[in-house]
Write an enzyme that holds these catalytic residues in place. Sequence first.
Site, PDB file in Angstrom:
ATOM      1  N   GLY A  63      38.988 -55.064 -41.892  1.00 47.81           N
ATOM      2  CA  GLY A  63      37.819 -55.896 -42.184  1.00 47.81           C
ATOM      3  C   GLY A  63      38.232 -57.328 -42.486  1.00 47.81           C
ATOM      4  N   ARG A  89      40.039 -53.163 -35.277  1.00 51.42           N
ATOM      5  CA  ARG A  89      40.602 -51.875 -35.641  1.00 51.42           C
ATOM      6  C   ARG A  89      41.265 -51.341 -34.369  1.00 51.42           C
ATOM      7  NH1 ARG A  89      36.218 -52.228 -39.604  1.00 51.42           N
ATOM      8  NH2 ARG A  89      37.365 -52.290 -41.555  1.00 51.42           N
ATOM      9  N   ASP A 133      44.069 -51.608 -47.005  1.00 52.91           N
ATOM     10  CA  ASP A 133      44.845 -50.392 -47.178  1.00 52.91           C
ATOM     11  C   ASP A 133      45.275 -49.753 -45.838  1.00 52.91           C
ATOM     12  OD1 ASP A 133      45.727 -48.562 -49.186  1.00 52.91           O
ATOM     13  OD2 ASP A 133      44.303 -47.132 -48.313  1.00 52.91           O
ATOM     14  N   ASP A 171      37.216 -55.938 -50.910  1.00 51.96           N
ATOM     15  CA  ASP A 171      36.948 -54.768 -51.756  1.00 51.96           C
ATOM     16  C   ASP A 171      37.779 -54.689 -53.054  1.00 51.96           C
ATOM     17  OD1 ASP A 171      35.203 -54.000 -49.742  1.00 51.96           O
ATOM     18  OD2 ASP A 171      36.709 -52.789 -48.721  1.00 51.96           O
ATOM     19  N   ASP A 173      40.444 -53.182 -53.461  1.00 51.68           N
ATOM     20  CA  ASP A 173      40.757 -51.757 -53.611  1.00 51.68           C
ATOM     21  C   ASP A 173      42.206 -51.421 -53.254  1.00 51.68           C
ATOM     22  OD1 ASP A 173      40.566 -52.248 -50.908  1.00 51.68           O
ATOM     23  OD2 ASP A 173      39.398 -50.465 -50.435  1.00 51.68           O
ATOM     24  N   ARG A 205      33.467 -50.200 -50.057  1.00 56.65           N
ATOM     25  CA  ARG A 205      33.922 -48.911 -49.523  1.00 56.65           C
ATOM     26  C   ARG A 205      33.927 -47.862 -50.636  1.00 56.65           C
ATOM     27  NH1 ARG A 205      38.038 -49.626 -44.572  1.00 56.65           N
ATOM     28  NH2 ARG A 205      39.608 -50.213 -46.085  1.00 56.65           N
TER      29      ARG A 205
HETATM   30  P1  ADP Z   1      41.714 -52.131 -43.639  1.00 52.40           P
HETATM   31  O1  ADP Z   1      43.066 -52.663 -43.333  1.00 52.40           O
HETATM   32  O2  ADP Z   1      40.732 -53.224 -43.983  1.00 52.40           O
HETATM   33  O3  ADP Z   1      41.758 -51.020 -44.668  1.00 52.40           O
HETATM   34  P2  ADP Z   1      41.308 -50.130 -41.528  1.00 52.40           P
HETATM   35  O4  ADP Z   1      41.381 -48.966 -42.450  1.00 52.40           O
HETATM   36  O5  ADP Z   1      40.281 -50.105 -40.471  1.00 52.40           O
HETATM   37  O6  ADP Z   1      41.101 -51.514 -42.292  1.00 52.40           O
HETATM   38  O7  ADP Z   1      42.738 -50.260 -40.834  1.00 52.40           O
HETATM   39  C1  ADP Z   1      43.004 -51.293 -39.911  1.00 52.40           C
HETATM   40  C2  ADP Z   1      43.941 -50.777 -38.835  1.00 52.40           C
HETATM   41  O8  ADP Z   1      45.166 -50.330 -39.433  1.00 52.40           O
HETATM   42  C3  ADP Z   1      43.432 -49.556 -38.081  1.00 52.40           C
HETATM   43  O9  ADP Z   1      42.595 -49.885 -37.001  1.00 52.40           O
HETATM   44  C4  ADP Z   1      44.717 -48.935 -37.573  1.00 52.40           C
HETATM   45  O10 ADP Z   1      45.198 -49.607 -36.429  1.00 52.40           O
HETATM   46  C5  ADP Z   1      45.672 -49.203 -38.723  1.00 52.40           C
HETATM   47  N1  ADP Z   1      45.695 -48.016 -39.619  1.00 52.40           N
HETATM   48  C6  ADP Z   1      44.723 -47.597 -40.451  1.00 52.40           C
HETATM   49  N2  ADP Z   1      45.075 -46.472 -41.094  1.00 52.40           N
HETATM   50  C7  ADP Z   1      46.286 -46.143 -40.640  1.00 52.40           C
HETATM   51  C8  ADP Z   1      47.205 -45.069 -40.908  1.00 52.40           C
HETATM   52  N3  ADP Z   1      46.913 -44.112 -41.786  1.00 52.40           N
HETATM   53  N4  ADP Z   1      48.387 -45.085 -40.254  1.00 52.40           N
HETATM   54  C9  ADP Z   1      48.701 -46.055 -39.381  1.00 52.40           C
HETATM   55  N5  ADP Z   1      47.890 -47.086 -39.082  1.00 52.40           N
HETATM   56  C10 ADP Z   1      46.701 -47.144 -39.689  1.00 52.40           C
END
Ligand code: ADP
Length: 325
Positions: free
Chosen positions: A16, A77, A108, A132, A134, A176
């Site tokens: 995000g 993403r 995260d 967030d 978080d 979230r």
């Molecule tokens: P944020 O970074 O804001 O938490 P997301 O959870 O959508 O946003 O994660 C962003 C990108 O990071 C995802 O589209 C994916 O490419 C990668 N990602 C998310 N979770 C994982 C994971 N558990 N392992 C590896 N890559 C991940």
Amino acid sequence: MENRKIRTIGVLTSGGDAPGMNAAIRAVVRTGSYYGLKVVGIKRGYNGLINGEMEEMSPRSVSETLQRGGTCLMTARCLEFREPAGVARAVNIAKVFGLDGLVVIGGDGSFRGARDLSNSGLPTVAMPGTIDNDISCSEYTVGYDTCLNTVKDAVDKIRDTASSHERCSVIEVMGRAAGYIALEAGIACGAEIILIPEKEFDFDDDILRPIFEAKSRGKKHAIIIVAEGIGGTLEMAKEIEAKTGIETRATILGHVQRGGTPTVRDRVIASQMGAKCVDLLLEGKMNRIVCMRDGRITDVDINEGLEMTKTIPEDLIELAHKLSV
Ligand code: ADP
């Protein structure tokens, strides 16, 4: 790879978007440039790394970005990146483009991706960019303060109309699974009730009764801030109206909370954290998360940082309760 000299670094924003990401990118580009590094901007998060969408940045390519919300590198993403084959492809493309290190700005999920890259041999440093707040290992995430100020402005406006019509307002804010935005914005706006996922609530005791009590104490409105992690905001407003007889309106603030010019706090912390990411790569300290702990910008091991847990400050919950009388 850990000991090799750092000459070229990449920077990307992922997940995000958050106000202050541009300030962080700018700090990475300019700190890198200050130390004579080549800095490559990677477009659309991990997608750009996998697809080789990158171009060299100069101090001038980040001119006029400090005051802008969003991210000039775009964000996305990337599902493919969650698979080992995607990570392997990303590491390979990084080699092709001569990247000796990478800075990831995100939340995260992005940190988990950064950990996978680190563990696959690409020296990576991550910093928190999310509204967030978080991230477990950090007291602060870039974008949070701007978001709180946006929520504050919106709730202040809703309060004017809620008071004039003697209504109850249920306002859903982002966050979230976390309630930080709801809790701090609720305190800043004098909400009568704050509902967060970290604290269980009872509809009668924690919503209906306080609304009746507020009315009997002469309050002209009731502001209820609900974290998105609670869900069911529209239904909640209907149920409140049905059970109290007080006209109740729901507002879901939505993506307005993600935008806008970053506050001073976000610009300064993003600048500090972005610069720190480059410093770490130059010091040979790889696979770290830049974070805020005890009010200071510092860093933790990426694996350890991801294992940490963060609790919602009980004293703030208590304070919100006391001040809502
Ligand atoms: P944020 O970074 O804001 O938490 P997301 O959870 O959508 O946003 O994660 C962003 C990108 O990071 C995802 O589209 C994916 O490419 C990668 N990602 C998310 N979770 C994982 C994971 N558990 N392992 C590896 N890559 C991940």
